[in-house]
Write a protein that holds these residues in place. Structure first.
Motif, PDB file in Angstrom:
ATOM      1  N   LEU A  78       0.824  -1.215   0.000  1.00 53.96           N
ATOM      2  CA  LEU A  78       0.000   0.000   0.000  1.00 53.96           C
ATOM      3  C   LEU A  78       0.854   1.260   0.000  1.00 53.96           C
ATOM      4  O   LEU A  78       0.448   2.279  -0.555  1.00 53.96           O
ATOM      5  CB  LEU A  78      -0.945   0.004   1.194  1.00 53.96           C
ATOM      6  N   LYS A  79       2.024   1.196   0.587  1.00 49.80           N
ATOM      7  CA  LYS A  79       2.923   2.349   0.640  1.00 49.80           C
ATOM      8  C   LYS A  79       3.908   2.371  -0.525  1.00 49.80           C
ATOM      9  O   LYS A  79       4.239   3.432  -1.043  1.00 49.80           O
ATOM     10  CB  LYS A  79       3.702   2.335   1.956  1.00 49.80           C
ATOM     11  N   HIS A  80       4.376   1.212  -0.945  1.00 47.01           N
ATOM     12  CA  HIS A  80       5.489   1.152  -1.891  1.00 47.01           C
ATOM     13  C   HIS A  80       5.101   0.903  -3.345  1.00 47.01           C
ATOM     14  O   HIS A  80       5.899   1.165  -4.237  1.00 47.01           O
ATOM     15  CB  HIS A  80       6.487   0.073  -1.459  1.00 47.01           C
ATOM     16  N   VAL A  81       3.909   0.380  -3.607  1.00 52.34           N
ATOM     17  CA  VAL A  81       3.522   0.113  -4.998  1.00 52.34           C
ATOM     18  C   VAL A  81       2.847   1.348  -5.576  1.00 52.34           C
ATOM     19  O   VAL A  81       1.882   1.863  -5.018  1.00 52.34           O
ATOM     20  CB  VAL A  81       2.600  -1.125  -5.107  1.00 52.34           C
ATOM     21  N   ASP A  82       3.390   1.823  -6.695  1.00 53.55           N
ATOM     22  CA  ASP A  82       2.798   2.958  -7.401  1.00 53.55           C
ATOM     23  C   ASP A  82       1.772   2.466  -8.417  1.00 53.55           C
ATOM     24  O   ASP A  82       0.629   2.874  -8.408  1.00 53.55           O
ATOM     25  CB  ASP A  82       3.885   3.782  -8.083  1.00 53.55           C
ATOM     26  N   LYS A  83       2.212   1.541  -9.287  1.00 52.15           N
ATOM     27  CA  LYS A  83       1.314   0.985 -10.303  1.00 52.15           C
ATOM     28  C   LYS A  83       1.266  -0.525 -10.158  1.00 52.15           C
ATOM     29  O   LYS A  83       2.292  -1.176  -9.928  1.00 52.15           O
ATOM     30  CB  LYS A  83       1.798   1.334 -11.711  1.00 52.15           C
ATOM     31  N   TYR A  84       0.063  -1.060 -10.322  1.00 54.19           N
ATOM     32  CA  TYR A  84      -0.172  -2.494 -10.170  1.00 54.19           C
ATOM     33  C   TYR A  84      -1.034  -2.937 -11.344  1.00 54.19           C
ATOM     34  O   TYR A  84      -2.131  -2.398 -11.542  1.00 54.19           O
ATOM     35  CB  TYR A  84      -0.883  -2.739  -8.841  1.00 54.19           C
ATOM     36  N   ALA A  85      -0.530  -3.870 -12.134  1.00 53.76           N
ATOM     37  CA  ALA A  85      -1.276  -4.359 -13.285  1.00 53.76           C
ATOM     38  C   ALA A  85      -1.361  -5.868 -13.228  1.00 53.76           C
ATOM     39  O   ALA A  85      -0.415  -6.543 -12.821  1.00 53.76           O
ATOM     40  CB  ALA A  85      -0.607  -3.920 -14.584  1.00 53.76           C
ATOM     41  N   VAL A  86      -2.510  -6.384 -13.658  1.00 52.73           N
ATOM     42  CA  VAL A  86      -2.708  -7.825 -13.708  1.00 52.73           C
ATOM     43  C   VAL A  86      -3.233  -8.186 -15.086  1.00 52.73           C
ATOM     44  O   VAL A  86      -4.208  -7.609 -15.567  1.00 52.73           O
ATOM     45  CB  VAL A  86      -3.692  -8.300 -12.625  1.00 52.73           C
ATOM     46  N   VAL A  87      -2.557  -9.137 -15.716  1.00 49.91           N
ATOM     47  CA  VAL A  87      -2.981  -9.660 -17.016  1.00 49.91           C
ATOM     48  C   VAL A  87      -3.592 -11.030 -16.776  1.00 49.91           C
ATOM     49  O   VAL A  87      -2.986 -11.881 -16.128  1.00 49.91           O
ATOM     50  CB  VAL A  87      -1.789  -9.765 -17.996  1.00 49.91           C
ATOM     51  N   MET A 103     -10.048   2.755  -3.825  1.00 51.21           N
ATOM     52  CA  MET A 103      -9.924   2.946  -2.384  1.00 51.21           C
ATOM     53  C   MET A 103      -8.520   3.314  -1.924  1.00 51.21           C
ATOM     54  O   MET A 103      -8.333   3.677  -0.762  1.00 51.21           O
ATOM     55  CB  MET A 103     -10.363   1.672  -1.658  1.00 51.21           C
ATOM     56  N   THR A 104      -7.523   3.193  -2.790  1.00 54.32           N
ATOM     57  CA  THR A 104      -6.140   3.466  -2.396  1.00 54.32           C
ATOM     58  C   THR A 104      -5.482   4.380  -3.410  1.00 54.32           C
ATOM     59  O   THR A 104      -6.016   4.645  -4.482  1.00 54.32           O
ATOM     60  CB  THR A 104      -5.319   2.162  -2.300  1.00 54.32           C
ATOM     61  N   ARG A 105      -4.275   4.813  -3.095  1.00 49.88           N
ATOM     62  CA  ARG A 105      -3.529   5.656  -4.020  1.00 49.88           C
ATOM     63  C   ARG A 105      -2.800   4.835  -5.086  1.00 49.88           C
ATOM     64  O   ARG A 105      -2.237   5.369  -6.019  1.00 49.88           O
ATOM     65  CB  ARG A 105      -2.532   6.534  -3.269  1.00 49.88           C
ATOM     66  N   VAL A 106      -2.773   3.496  -4.946  1.00 52.58           N
ATOM     67  CA  VAL A 106      -2.142   2.631  -5.943  1.00 52.58           C
ATOM     68  C   VAL A 106      -2.959   2.692  -7.230  1.00 52.58           C
ATOM     69  O   VAL A 106      -4.180   2.568  -7.205  1.00 52.58           O
ATOM     70  CB  VAL A 106      -2.065   1.169  -5.439  1.00 52.58           C
ATOM     71  N   LYS A 107      -2.269   2.926  -8.338  1.00 55.66           N
ATOM     72  CA  LYS A 107      -2.931   2.937  -9.646  1.00 55.66           C
ATOM     73  C   LYS A 107      -2.991   1.503 -10.148  1.00 55.66           C
ATOM     74  O   LYS A 107      -1.969   0.935 -10.526  1.00 55.66           O
ATOM     75  CB  LYS A 107      -2.172   3.827 -10.620  1.00 55.66           C
TER      76      LYS A 107
END
Length: 126
Positions: A78-87, A103-107
């Protein structure tokens, strides 16, 4: 971390980008190894991007989410991931990712396999 029976780390040309292929049934030990790799990344980098590819995914062993390293990695993400993508996200995971994104700042975004290039562009900052 490079390869376990169900989880393979995919090399990236961009610093701070971590990609994994997840196949078949994931054991607690395999998920713990992935969590340790991400905790190491969180220790060395303020922000990272994470890309997961699900292929022929059959689920995770029931005890895998309860490992201390897995719990720690999930909270630290939640603090360290900026972008998260799932294929190729399983249906339930895709819905959770779309909710999580609001709900979070993670894109966070999900992609189909036909959109793999778009996923890499998103994760690499293009």
């Amino acid at each position: 971390m490079s390869r376990s029976a169900s989880i393979t780390q995919i090399p990236s040309q961009h610093a701070g980008v971590y990609a994994f292929e997840i196949r078949g049934r994931v054991s607690a030990d395999e998920l713990e190894n992935m969590a340790k790799a991400m905790n190491d990344a969180f220790d060395s980098k303020d922000k990272v991007n994470l890309l997961l590819f699900f292929k022929d995914y059959e689920g995770t062993s029931w005890d895998a989410p309860f490992d201390d390293d897995v719990i720690e990695a999930n909270f630290r993400a939640l603090k360290h991931v900026d972008k998260y993508a799932v294929v190729g996200a399983p249906n339930v995971a895709e819905r959770m990712i779309n909710i999580f994104n609001k709900m979070t700042r993670v894109k966070a975004k999900t992609f189909t396999y036909a959109q793999t290039e778009n996923a890499w562009e998103f994760i690499n900052g293009a």
